[in-house]
Motif scaffolding. Structure first.
Motif, mmCIF file in Angstrom:
data_model
loop_
_atom_site.group_PDB
_atom_site.id
_atom_site.type_symbol
_atom_site.label_atom_id
_atom_site.label_comp_id
_atom_site.label_asym_id
_atom_site.label_seq_id
_atom_site.Cartn_x
_atom_site.Cartn_y
_atom_site.Cartn_z
ATOM 1 N N TYR A 10 0.837 -1.192 0.000
ATOM 2 C CA TYR A 10 0.000 0.000 0.000
ATOM 3 C C TYR A 10 0.871 1.241 0.000
ATOM 4 C CZ TYR A 10 -3.926 -2.904 1.416
ATOM 5 O OH TYR A 10 -4.904 -3.845 1.470
ATOM 6 N N GLU A 11 0.331 2.301 -0.523
ATOM 7 C CA GLU A 11 0.949 3.573 -0.222
ATOM 8 C C GLU A 11 -0.027 4.370 0.612
ATOM 9 O OE1 GLU A 11 1.608 6.212 -3.540
ATOM 10 O OE2 GLU A 11 0.480 4.873 -4.846
ATOM 11 N N TYR A 12 0.506 5.223 1.462
ATOM 12 C CA TYR A 12 -0.317 5.930 2.424
ATOM 13 C C TYR A 12 -0.251 7.431 2.186
ATOM 14 C CZ TYR A 12 -0.506 1.516 4.850
ATOM 15 O OH TYR A 12 -0.727 0.207 5.155
ATOM 16 N N ARG A 13 -1.312 8.075 2.602
ATOM 17 C CA ARG A 13 -1.322 9.521 2.494
ATOM 18 C C ARG A 13 -1.957 10.098 3.750
ATOM 19 N NH1 ARG A 13 -3.396 12.597 -2.832
ATOM 20 N NH2 ARG A 13 -3.521 14.665 -1.924
ATOM 21 N N MET A 14 -1.298 11.035 4.360
ATOM 22 C CA MET A 14 -1.810 11.692 5.549
ATOM 23 C C MET A 14 -2.278 13.090 5.170
ATOM 24 S SD MET A 14 0.138 9.224 6.626
ATOM 25 C CE MET A 14 0.401 8.090 7.982
ATOM 26 N N VAL A 15 -3.523 13.376 5.531
ATOM 27 C CA VAL A 15 -4.086 14.686 5.224
ATOM 28 C C VAL A 15 -4.380 15.408 6.527
ATOM 29 C CG1 VAL A 15 -5.966 15.910 4.084
ATOM 30 C CG2 VAL A 15 -5.094 13.780 3.100
ATOM 31 N N PRO A 16 -3.648 16.474 6.795
ATOM 32 C CA PRO A 16 -3.884 17.210 8.037
ATOM 33 C C PRO A 16 -5.096 18.118 7.933
ATOM 34 C CG PRO A 16 -2.087 18.213 6.822
ATOM 35 C CD PRO A 16 -2.567 17.045 5.995
ATOM 36 N N ILE A 17 -5.833 18.228 9.020
ATOM 37 C CA ILE A 17 -6.966 19.155 9.085
ATOM 38 C C ILE A 17 -6.721 20.093 10.249
ATOM 39 C CG2 ILE A 17 -9.448 19.380 9.359
ATOM 40 C CD1 ILE A 17 -9.697 16.458 8.648
ATOM 41 N N MET A 18 -6.695 21.364 9.980
ATOM 42 C CA MET A 18 -6.558 22.317 11.077
ATOM 43 C C MET A 18 -7.883 22.396 11.815
ATOM 44 S SD MET A 18 -3.450 23.390 10.962
ATOM 45 C CE MET A 18 -3.255 24.980 11.773
ATOM 46 N N GLU A 19 -7.818 22.475 13.138
ATOM 47 C CA GLU A 19 -9.029 22.563 13.952
ATOM 48 C C GLU A 19 -9.969 23.646 13.456
ATOM 49 O OE1 GLU A 19 -9.673 20.856 17.496
ATOM 50 O OE2 GLU A 19 -8.953 19.619 15.858
ATOM 51 N N GLY A 20 -9.411 24.819 13.180
ATOM 52 C CA GLY A 20 -10.221 25.977 12.807
ATOM 53 C C GLY A 20 -10.920 25.816 11.479
ATOM 54 N N ALA A 21 -10.430 24.911 10.646
ATOM 55 C CA ALA A 21 -11.002 24.749 9.316
ATOM 56 C C ALA A 21 -12.327 24.014 9.368
ATOM 57 C CB ALA A 21 -10.026 23.989 8.416
ATOM 58 N N ILE A 22 -12.623 23.397 10.501
ATOM 59 C CA ILE A 22 -13.808 22.553 10.571
ATOM 60 C C ILE A 22 -15.095 23.358 10.711
ATOM 61 C CG2 ILE A 22 -14.986 20.822 11.985
ATOM 62 C CD1 ILE A 22 -12.335 19.435 12.357
ATOM 63 N N ALA A 23 -15.105 24.349 11.588
ATOM 64 C CA ALA A 23 -16.364 25.057 11.827
ATOM 65 C C ALA A 23 -16.179 26.559 11.956
ATOM 66 C CB ALA A 23 -17.027 24.521 13.093
ATOM 67 N N GLN A 24 -17.106 27.279 11.387
ATOM 68 C CA GLN A 24 -17.220 28.699 11.670
ATOM 69 C C GLN A 24 -18.206 28.816 12.819
ATOM 70 O OE1 GLN A 24 -15.601 31.196 9.977
ATOM 71 N NE2 GLN A 24 -14.566 29.683 8.687
ATOM 72 N N LYS A 25 -17.815 29.529 13.866
ATOM 73 C CA LYS A 25 -18.629 29.541 15.078
ATOM 74 C C LYS A 25 -20.066 29.999 14.855
ATOM 75 C CE LYS A 25 -15.516 29.682 18.998
ATOM 76 N NZ LYS A 25 -14.446 30.514 19.516
ATOM 77 N N GLU A 26 -20.257 31.004 14.003
ATOM 78 C CA GLU A 26 -21.588 31.614 13.843
ATOM 79 C C GLU A 26 -22.612 30.613 13.308
ATOM 80 O OE1 GLU A 26 -18.916 33.077 11.827
ATOM 81 O OE2 GLU A 26 -18.232 33.864 13.749
#
Ligand SMILES: [Zn+2]
Length: 120
Positions: A41-57
Protein backbone atom coordinates in the motif's frame (compact mmCIF):
# COMPACT_ATOMS: atom_id res chain seq x y z
CA UNK A 1 19.96 -27.69 9.20
CA UNK A 2 16.72 -29.54 8.84
CA UNK A 3 14.17 -29.54 11.58
CA UNK A 4 12.44 -32.86 12.06
CA UNK A 5 8.69 -33.08 12.24
CA UNK A 6 6.15 -35.78 12.78
CA UNK A 7 3.63 -36.83 10.14
CA UNK A 8 0.13 -36.16 11.53
CA UNK A 9 -1.14 -39.36 9.89
CA UNK A 10 1.47 -42.04 10.54
CA UNK A 11 3.76 -40.27 13.02
CA UNK A 12 6.85 -40.94 10.91
CA UNK A 13 9.59 -38.38 11.40
CA UNK A 14 10.94 -36.48 8.45
CA UNK A 15 12.94 -33.40 7.58
CA UNK A 16 10.96 -30.19 7.39
CA UNK A 17 12.08 -29.60 3.80
CA UNK A 18 9.92 -32.50 2.60
CA UNK A 19 6.61 -31.86 0.85
CA UNK A 20 5.13 -35.26 1.58
CA UNK A 21 5.55 -37.97 4.17
CA UNK A 22 8.25 -40.42 3.02
CA UNK A 23 6.49 -43.17 4.93
CA UNK A 24 2.78 -42.89 4.05
CA UNK A 25 2.88 -40.39 1.21
CA UNK A 26 0.63 -37.81 2.87
CA UNK A 27 1.12 -34.49 1.08
CA UNK A 28 1.55 -31.52 3.38
CA UNK A 29 0.13 -28.14 2.61
CA UNK A 30 3.04 -25.90 1.87
CA UNK A 31 3.46 -23.07 4.29
CA UNK A 32 3.62 -19.75 2.52
CA UNK A 33 5.04 -16.65 4.10
CA UNK A 34 2.39 -13.95 4.56
CA UNK A 35 2.19 -11.44 1.74
CA UNK A 36 4.51 -8.63 2.65
CA UNK A 37 2.39 -5.67 3.70
CA UNK A 38 5.19 -3.13 3.38
CA UNK A 39 5.17 -1.73 -0.09
CA UNK A 40 1.80 -3.19 -0.93
CA UNK A 41 0.00 0.00 0.00
CA UNK A 42 0.95 3.57 -0.22
CA UNK A 43 -0.32 5.93 2.42
CA UNK A 44 -1.32 9.52 2.49
CA UNK A 45 -1.81 11.69 5.55
CA UNK A 46 -4.09 14.69 5.22
CA UNK A 47 -3.88 17.21 8.04
CA UNK A 48 -6.97 19.16 9.09
CA UNK A 49 -6.56 22.32 11.08
CA UNK A 50 -9.03 22.56 13.95
CA UNK A 51 -10.22 25.98 12.81
CA UNK A 52 -11.00 24.75 9.32
CA UNK A 53 -13.81 22.55 10.57
CA UNK A 54 -16.36 25.06 11.83
CA UNK A 55 -17.22 28.70 11.67
CA UNK A 56 -18.63 29.54 15.08
CA UNK A 57 -21.59 31.61 13.84
CA UNK A 58 -23.12 28.82 11.80
CA UNK A 59 -22.00 25.85 13.83
CA UNK A 60 -24.63 23.16 14.30
CA UNK A 61 -22.41 20.52 15.85
CA UNK A 62 -22.30 18.36 12.76
CA UNK A 63 -19.50 20.25 11.04
CA UNK A 64 -16.73 17.91 12.04
CA UNK A 65 -18.60 14.84 10.78
CA UNK A 66 -19.70 16.61 7.60
CA UNK A 67 -16.23 17.90 6.90
CA UNK A 68 -14.75 14.47 7.52
CA UNK A 69 -17.35 12.79 5.32
CA UNK A 70 -16.68 15.23 2.51
CA UNK A 71 -12.92 14.83 2.75
CA UNK A 72 -13.12 11.04 2.94
CA UNK A 73 -15.52 10.80 -0.02
CA UNK A 74 -13.37 13.12 -2.08
CA UNK A 75 -10.32 10.96 -1.40
CA UNK A 76 -12.34 7.80 -2.11
CA UNK A 77 -13.16 9.14 -5.57
CA UNK A 78 -9.41 9.35 -6.15
CA UNK A 79 -8.99 5.74 -5.08
CA UNK A 80 -7.83 6.33 -1.52
CA UNK A 81 -9.29 4.16 1.21
CA UNK A 82 -9.88 5.89 4.53
CA UNK A 83 -7.94 4.15 7.26
CA UNK A 84 -8.01 6.21 10.44
CA UNK A 85 -8.06 9.61 12.00
CA UNK A 86 -5.52 10.69 14.59
CA UNK A 87 -5.16 13.75 16.74
CA UNK A 88 -1.74 15.22 17.09
CA UNK A 89 -0.27 18.50 18.19
CA UNK A 90 2.98 20.11 17.31
CA UNK A 91 5.01 23.10 18.36
CA UNK A 92 6.69 25.45 15.94
CA UNK A 93 10.20 26.39 16.88
CA UNK A 94 11.70 29.50 15.35
CA UNK A 95 14.94 31.41 15.79
CA UNK A 96 14.88 34.30 18.26
CA UNK A 97 17.31 36.89 19.61
CA UNK A 98 20.83 35.97 20.77
CA UNK A 99 20.78 32.57 19.12
CA UNK A 100 17.89 31.29 21.20
CA UNK A 101 14.70 29.74 19.86
CA UNK A 102 11.12 30.48 20.69
CA UNK A 103 8.34 27.93 20.64
CA UNK A 104 4.75 28.52 19.62
CA UNK A 105 1.72 27.36 21.54
CA UNK A 106 0.93 23.77 20.61
CA UNK A 107 -1.17 23.60 17.44
CA UNK A 108 -3.76 20.86 17.36
CA UNK A 109 -4.22 18.84 14.24
CA UNK A 110 -6.29 15.98 13.06
CA UNK A 111 -4.61 13.79 10.53
CA UNK A 112 -6.60 11.56 8.23
CA UNK A 113 -4.76 8.52 6.98
CA UNK A 114 -5.66 7.05 3.62
CA UNK A 115 -4.19 4.19 1.76
CA UNK A 116 -4.38 2.62 -1.66
CA UNK A 117 -2.77 -0.25 -3.44
CA UNK A 118 0.56 0.67 -4.88
CA UNK A 119 0.59 1.37 -8.61
CA UNK A 120 -3.16 1.75 -8.83
ZN1 LIG B 1 3.07 -40.29 7.13
Amino acid sequence: MNRFEKCPKCSAEFGSSTDSCPSCGLVFAKWKPPTPWLGEYEYRMVPIMEGAIAQKETATGNEAAEYLEKAVNEMARQGWEFLRVDEMSFVLSSPALFGTRVESRPVKHHVLTFRKKKNS
